[in-house]
Design an enzyme around this catalytic site. Structure first.
Site, mmCIF file in Angstrom:
data_model
loop_
_atom_site.group_PDB
_atom_site.id
_atom_site.type_symbol
_atom_site.label_atom_id
_atom_site.label_comp_id
_atom_site.label_asym_id
_atom_site.label_seq_id
_atom_site.Cartn_x
_atom_site.Cartn_y
_atom_site.Cartn_z
ATOM 1 N N LYS A 109 0.864 -1.193 0.000
ATOM 2 C CA LYS A 109 0.000 0.000 0.000
ATOM 3 C C LYS A 109 0.888 1.225 0.000
ATOM 4 O O LYS A 109 2.017 1.189 0.504
ATOM 5 C CB LYS A 109 -0.866 0.017 1.257
ATOM 6 C CG LYS A 109 -2.076 0.893 1.133
ATOM 7 C CD LYS A 109 -3.158 0.191 0.364
ATOM 8 C CE LYS A 109 -4.474 0.891 0.380
ATOM 9 N NZ LYS A 109 -5.552 -0.024 0.005
HETATM 10 N N1 GLU Z 1 -7.177 0.198 -3.170
HETATM 11 C C1 GLU Z 1 -7.999 -0.944 -3.409
HETATM 12 C C2 GLU Z 1 -8.110 -1.814 -2.174
HETATM 13 O O1 GLU Z 1 -7.918 -1.361 -1.075
HETATM 14 C C3 GLU Z 1 -7.579 -1.715 -4.651
HETATM 15 C C4 GLU Z 1 -6.200 -2.281 -4.629
HETATM 16 C C5 GLU Z 1 -5.775 -2.862 -5.968
HETATM 17 O O2 GLU Z 1 -6.586 -2.993 -6.855
HETATM 18 O O3 GLU Z 1 -4.596 -3.187 -6.052
HETATM 19 O O4 GLU Z 1 -8.461 -2.960 -2.247
#
Ligand code: GLU
Length: 435
Positions: free
Chosen positions: A124
């Site tokens: 993240k």
């Molecule tokens: N930000 C989204 C989540 O928290 C998508 C992450 C992604 O598609 O890599 O799941």
């Protein structure tokens, strides 16, 4: 301009963080992990391995602002785990994002990918900034410099970013372009959630909301409830909340309340979600002033007498303070971490079925996986194919979590953690520790 220490201190690294009442998000993750680890009788070494982020990158991101001044932002990227594959996860832009929050969100990505069975680890990112106060040019320079600083981290086989809070397809396009310029070829599999014309997937934008709808229907079925007899309240009217509300309404549910930063909107006869989406798109994304509803507060929305409550905004919304007043039969967590561990216990006691974030909002990363596969094949699927495969994977994940929860006599959240940790631990055991 003469050097002035006060100006310097204000400009560097952080916007002043708004104070918010919240638990340490990484500790919240570990609290749930602990329960699942005990059920699995996890080896202490594995425990330590799986609760420790594999890498934490913090990087200064200098940006020339429109007025010519240089401002330095804090950029964060956490890789929590890569045992199942390259790390995957969004990037959020927010004034109050912290390293601990990103660490928790990265860990949740690891468990989320394992729950739905996509071959990724968890990562993240975040940049401490207030995008609402930045021009498109400033945002572009910020994004490009953040990407350039993390060139050795990102890559289609290493770490693949995606949108999260306050980031979107345009920002992904700038990441794609910056990365591609450096590697001297167009590498569209380096990010997901990008515009379709640059190799994005049909259905990606709607995928998280669609997954929320799919698991809600699965839960209603388990409880013997018909969608047409159910009322729904949705907190948050961004990409996840608005689509979840729209699709649940399409399935026959009566969506009686939604909210966004401007407040809550209630109509006991059901809101016209399509009209609200249309209204918000003409009103800079805000529902402010929407006429066909009664205004309610965010707190009122969370404690409404409804069958389904979908918190699709942000962390720590259902806490020990308001959980006793929550009347919904089902909570479906479109957001990451909207319920605190203390609230979990209260909701369980009150018989509320919580579909946890690492299952409920996994539709986004599932279609991100489809996008990555399509990019690498150079062959793109129809919307129908994307949606069918997404529905199938979300249904299967729901059933697996439900069975795990029944088997161990625990909540769906702990069932999901048990499933996910078991998968990652099994892969780790097979791979072993490189020495
Ligand atoms: N930000 C989204 C989540 O928290 C998508 C992450 C992604 O598609 O890599 O799941």
């Amino acid at each position: 301009m003469p050097f002035n220490r006060n100006v310097y201190e204000r400009a560097i690294y952080k916007e002043p963080a708004p104070i918010r009442d919240r638990e340490n998000p990484f500790e919240s993750m570990v609290k749930r992990f602990d329960v699942a680890a005990q059920i699995l009788e996890l080896d202490p070494g594995f425990y330590e391995y799986l609760t420790t982020p594999s890498r934490v990158h913090i990087t200064a991101v200098p940006v020339i602002m429109d007025d010519g001044r240089i401002k330095v932002f804090e950029g964060i990227r956490v890789i929590h785990n890569e045992v199942l594959g390259p790390s995957k996860g969004g990037i959020r832009y927010a004034p109050d994002v912290t390293v601990d929050e990103v660490k928790a969100l990265a860990a949740w990505m690891t468990w989320k990918c394992a729950v739905v069975g996509v071959p990724f680890g968890g990562g993240k990112g975040g940049v401490v900034c207030d995008p609402s106060k930045m021009s498109p040019g400033e945002l572009e320079r910020l994004t490009r410099r953040y990407t350039a600083n993390l060139l050795d981290v990102f890559g289609p086989d290493r770490d693949i970013p995606a949108p999260d809070m306050n980031t979107n397809a345009q920002i992904m396009a700038w990441i794609l372009d910056t990365y591609s310029m450096h590697v001297r070829r167009t590498e569209n599999a380096v990010v997901t959630g990008k515009p379709i014309i640059l190799g994005g997937s049909l259905g990606r934008r709607e995928a998280t909301g669609r997954g929320v709808m799919t698991v809600t229907l699965a839960a209603l079925e388990r409880l013997g409830l018909r969608p047409a007899d159910c009322t729904v309240a949705v907190q948050g009217f961004g990409n996840v909340g608005s689509i979840a509300a729209q699709l649940l309404a399409e399935q026959g549910c009566k969506v009686v309340a939604v909210s966004d930063l401007s407040g809550g909107y209630y109509n006991e006869n059901g809101l016209d979600i399509n009209a609200m989406i249309e209204y918000a798109s003409r009103n800079k994304g805000s529902l402010q002033g929407y006429p066909e509803a009664q205004p309610i507060s965010n707190e009122e929305l969370l404690t409404l007498e409804v069958d389904v409550l979908a918190p699709c905004a942000k962390e720590d919304q259902i806490t020990r303070h308001n959980a006793p007043q929550v009347k919904a039969k089902i909570i479906v967590e479109g957001a990451n971490g909207p319920t605190t561990p203390a609230a979990d216990d209260i909701l369980k006691e009150n018989g509320c079925l919580v579909i946890p974030d690492i299952l409920a909002n996994a539709g986004g990363v599932t279609v991100s996986y489809f996008e990555w596969v399509q990019d690498r094949q150079g062959y793109f699927w129809t919307l129908d194919r994307v949606n069918r495969r997404l529905d199938r994977m979300m249904r299967a994940a729901f059933d697996n979590v439900y069975q795990a929860a029944e088997k161990y006599g625990v909540t769906l959240r702990i069932g999901a953690y048990v499933l996910a940790i078991d998968k990652v631990a099994t892969a780790l055991r097979l791979r072993g520790i490189y020495a």
